[in-house]
Scaffold this motif. Structure first.
Motif, short mmCIF file in Angstrom:
data_model
loop_
_atom_site.label_atom_id
_atom_site.label_comp_id
_atom_site.label_asym_id
_atom_site.label_seq_id
_atom_site.Cartn_x
_atom_site.Cartn_y
_atom_site.Cartn_z
N THR A 39 -42.92 -11.39 -10.73
CA THR A 39 -41.86 -10.38 -10.63
C THR A 39 -41.06 -10.33 -11.93
OG1 THR A 39 -41.67 -10.71 -8.25
CG2 THR A 39 -39.82 -9.65 -9.34
N ARG A 40 -40.69 -11.50 -12.44
CA ARG A 40 -39.95 -11.54 -13.71
C ARG A 40 -40.78 -10.97 -14.85
NH1 ARG A 40 -35.34 -14.55 -13.70
NH2 ARG A 40 -34.97 -15.93 -11.91
N LEU A 41 -42.06 -11.29 -14.87
CA LEU A 41 -42.93 -10.77 -15.93
C LEU A 41 -43.05 -9.26 -15.84
CD1 LEU A 41 -44.81 -11.38 -18.30
CD2 LEU A 41 -46.65 -11.82 -16.66
N ALA A 42 -43.11 -8.73 -14.63
CA ALA A 42 -43.16 -7.27 -14.46
C ALA A 42 -41.91 -6.62 -15.03
CB ALA A 42 -43.32 -6.92 -12.98
N HIS A 43 -40.75 -7.21 -14.76
CA HIS A 43 -39.51 -6.69 -15.34
C HIS A 43 -39.54 -6.78 -16.87
CE1 HIS A 43 -36.85 -5.69 -11.99
NE2 HIS A 43 -37.37 -6.70 -11.32
N GLY A 44 -40.10 -7.91 -17.38
CA GLY A 44 -40.20 -8.05 -18.82
C GLY A 44 -41.07 -6.98 -19.44
N LEU A 45 -42.18 -6.65 -18.77
CA LEU A 45 -43.05 -5.58 -19.26
C LEU A 45 -42.35 -4.23 -19.22
CD1 LEU A 45 -46.47 -6.62 -17.67
CD2 LEU A 45 -45.90 -6.57 -20.10
N ALA A 51 -44.85 1.61 -18.22
CA ALA A 51 -44.52 2.47 -17.09
C ALA A 51 -45.68 2.51 -16.10
CB ALA A 51 -44.22 3.89 -17.58
N PRO A 52 -45.43 2.94 -14.86
CA PRO A 52 -46.53 3.09 -13.89
C PRO A 52 -47.66 3.93 -14.47
CG PRO A 52 -44.43 3.33 -12.77
CD PRO A 52 -44.11 3.26 -14.25
N GLY A 53 -48.88 3.43 -14.28
CA GLY A 53 -50.05 4.13 -14.78
C GLY A 53 -50.49 3.72 -16.17
N ALA A 69 -50.47 -12.14 -15.39
CA ALA A 69 -50.41 -10.82 -16.01
C ALA A 69 -51.03 -9.76 -15.10
CB ALA A 69 -51.12 -10.85 -17.36
N ILE A 70 -52.13 -10.11 -14.42
CA ILE A 70 -52.75 -9.18 -13.48
C ILE A 70 -51.75 -8.79 -12.39
CG2 ILE A 70 -54.49 -8.97 -11.65
CD1 ILE A 70 -56.34 -10.72 -13.36
N LEU A 71 -51.15 -9.78 -11.75
CA LEU A 71 -50.24 -9.52 -10.64
C LEU A 71 -48.97 -8.80 -11.11
CD1 LEU A 71 -50.64 -12.90 -8.73
CD2 LEU A 71 -51.53 -10.67 -8.02
N ALA A 72 -48.49 -9.14 -12.29
CA ALA A 72 -47.29 -8.48 -12.81
C ALA A 72 -47.55 -6.99 -13.03
CB ALA A 72 -46.84 -9.14 -14.11
N GLY A 135 -36.96 -11.48 -17.54
CA GLY A 135 -36.96 -10.53 -16.45
C GLY A 135 -36.21 -11.00 -15.22
N SER A 136 -35.82 -10.05 -14.42
CA SER A 136 -35.13 -10.32 -13.16
C SER A 136 -36.13 -10.77 -12.10
CB SER A 136 -34.41 -9.06 -12.69
OG SER A 136 -34.01 -9.18 -11.34
N ALA A 137 -35.65 -11.55 -11.14
CA ALA A 137 -36.48 -11.99 -10.01
C ALA A 137 -36.35 -11.04 -8.82
CB ALA A 137 -36.10 -13.41 -9.60
N GLU A 138 -35.59 -9.95 -8.99
CA GLU A 138 -35.41 -9.01 -7.89
C GLU A 138 -36.64 -8.12 -7.73
OE1 GLU A 138 -32.81 -8.77 -5.78
OE2 GLU A 138 -32.07 -10.61 -6.76
N ARG A 139 -37.03 -7.95 -6.48
CA ARG A 139 -38.16 -7.06 -6.20
C ARG A 139 -37.66 -5.61 -6.08
NH1 ARG A 139 -41.10 -10.11 -1.16
NH2 ARG A 139 -42.05 -11.87 -2.27
N ASP A 140 -37.28 -5.07 -7.20
CA ASP A 140 -36.70 -3.72 -7.20
C ASP A 140 -37.49 -2.83 -8.17
OD1 ASP A 140 -35.97 -4.94 -9.54
OD2 ASP A 140 -33.83 -4.48 -9.39
#
Length: 534
Positions: A39-45, A51-53, A69-72, A135-140
């Motif tokens: 989740t944090r890595l996704a926020h970092g990205l 962006a989506p896509g 990285a796959i899951l993020a 990155g944040s740990a929030e699932r937002d």
């Protein structure tokens, strides 16, 4: 809720947060830790502008960072794209451009080619960890969809890599266990919590005795890397089933290390890459009988390369607790077309014979099912859930995914016959593709490089049988000057500057003239005869 891979992972993580999810060397991550880090890595990205896509390249070995990285990317609705770490610059440059990558994760010794990228993440110099910390740990991260794209780059049968595009929902059911590996697929996304709590046997379940609940923990180890379909699918399906995936941490495969991992982690399912990994594994087991405890193993799987019948029997004898060996014919375009299951039995196991599935047939050239027992050769075809097509390639999509009487079929290129009892006899991936240790080699690509050598006039490349690798790459060439033919060593050195190592010819046969048809097409049957008789 849709069948989205990120949503499903979060449901699993919430259900069994304290179970171990990933082991790689000394690193161990629980589902809670893996969920928070991704989740944090996704926020970092997202902070880097992903962006989506967007397509993000993963030019990585099989490490915990690779799986993160796959899951993020899934969480962010971005699309992770696998990059073969054995490719050289020409191949990498093609893939990076074709895939429209916006950025790349890579290990320090894997240097991306010069390409127009927004960012690079070197996992060895701290970039990956810095992104996680930022990155944040929030699932937002927003609402996701079962229509989100999953892309897998594959060599296929016609040359340079191509991206196979799936919907999340379809790849989940076809290649990632459907939320209940070894049992019926789940019907609703939220049902995954129940299957994760109730069973840890996963793929071994069909082979257990009635009433046997299976092991206390399901642990899988794949000898196929995460950059390939088999390794990636096993890793993700294991996690989505609430099991633990063990990643092989070394750059070079050492079967003694593999067997020590099986013993240490109490691995229950070991996935092989055909004879290429099975034969060295057997060599180690048989050379040091009794040195390794394999009593946790219940199931062996194999894909990507053929597993010989005698090898199956030797594996079953060497590991007495193994209930079955499951082998599948599949591809990125059709993950499971047919299966073969070997058990301890009185008759020898067979090679290249598989049980067809309800959704699989063998079509003739007119796209009609071949009559069982007729001996006719056709192409394996599978219907049901399948890819949307190839990325940016509508012509190739139309050739591989065809509609017959209103039904869409995937025909990736495997040739086969059908026995009277319905058994499918696999003949190979098309007439030209060479499969060496699970890697696909396309003759025309190698031929083009060979003909760039100053001493080569013409060249044809074929595959010959090889006990360990399934096939080996062999070059048949005619020299520019009969008195000064090229050597194998000089051709190999030349090829290594343009091609991945597994595509480099292992043998050379020099001929006066390369036979071709009046239209200029190479005579591969002639070349195979020349190479095989020398």
């Amino acid at each position: 809720m849709d069948f989205n891979l990120a949503d499903l992972f979060e449901l699993v993580a919430d259900t069994v947060p304290d179970r171990e999810a990933v082991v790689c060397g000394d690193r161990r991550l629980t589902f809670r830790e893996l969920d928070e880090r991704t989740t944090r890595l996704a926020h970092g990205l997202r902070g880097l502008g992903v962006a989506p896509g967007d397509h993000v390249g993963l030019y990585l070995y099989s490490t915990a960072e690779h799986l993160e990285a796959i899951l993020a990317c899934y969480k962010l609705r971005a699309v992770p794209v696998n990059v073969n770490y054995r490719y050289v610059d020409d191949e990498l440059a093609y893939l990076f451009e074709d895939a429209d990558l916006v950025g790349v994760f890579h290990h320090g010794d894997l240097r991306p080619p010069g390409a127009a990228l927004r960012f690079l993440v070197d996992v060895d110099n701290g970039d990956h960890e810095a992104l996680v910390r930022s990155g944040s740990a929030e699932r937002d991260l927003g609402q996701r969809s079962g229509d989100d794209h999953y892309v897998l780059y594959t060599g296929g049968t016609t040359g340079m890599p191509k991206g196979v595009v799936w919907r999340h929902e379809d790849i989940f059911f076809v290649a990632m266990g459907g939320g209940n590996p070894g049992g019926p697929p789940i019907e609703r996304p939220e049902d995954i919590a129940r299957t994760v709590r109730e069973s840890r046997a996963q793929r071994a379940r069909p082979f257990l005795a009635p009433g046997d609940p299976g092991p206390d923990e399901y642990v899988a180890l794949s000898l196929g890397p995460l950059m390939h379909a088999s390794g990636q699918w096993l890793g993700i399906s294991t996690i989505l089933g609430g099991g633990k995936i063990v990643l092989y941490p070394d750059r070079r495969m050492d079967m003694a290390r593999v067997l020590r991992l099986v013993e240490r982690e109490r691995v229950t399912m070991l996935s092989l890459v055909g004879d290429a990994s099975a034969r060295p594994l057997l060599d180690e087991l048989e050379a040091r009988r009794g040195a390794y405890d394999t009593s946790s193993l219940l199931l062996l799987g194999s894909g990507g390369s053929i597993l010989s019948g005698d090898v199956k029997d030797r594996l079953l004898a060497a590991m007495p607790t193994v209930l079955a060996i499951s082998e599948a014919i599949g591809s990125s375009e059709a993950p499971v077309q047919a299966v073969a299951v070997a058990r301890k039995q009185g008759t020898p196991s067979q090679s290249l014979r598989f049980m067809g599935r309800d959704l699989t047939v063998v079509f003739d050239d007119d796209l009609r099912p071949i009559e069982p027992g007729s001996g006719r050769v056709g192409r394996l075809a599978t219907t049901g859930r399948m890819p949307l097509g190839y990325y940016k390639d509508p012509e190739r999509t139309a050739r591989t995914f065809v509609e017959v009487d209103g039904v869409r079929w995937s025909l990736p290129g495997d040739m086969a016959t059908v026995d009277a009892d319905g058994t499918i006899r696999l003949l190979g991936r098309g007439s030209l593709c060479i499969n060496t240790g699970g890697e696909k080699v396309y003759p025309e690509e190698v031929e083009a490089v060979l003909k760039g050598h100053p001493l080569v006039q013409d060249a044809v490349v074929v595959g010959l049988p090889d006990e360990r690798w399934g096939q080996r790459v062999v070059a048949v060439v005619s020299p520019r000057d009969a008195g000064d033919p090229p050597t194998l060593e000089s051709l190999q050195a030349h090829c290594r500057t343009h091609l991945a190592g597994y595509k480099v010819p292992r043998a050379l046969h020099v001929v006066e003239h390369v036979e071709r048809s009046p239209a200029g097409k190479a005579d591969y049957a002639w070349a195979s005869g020349v190479a095989g008789s020398a």
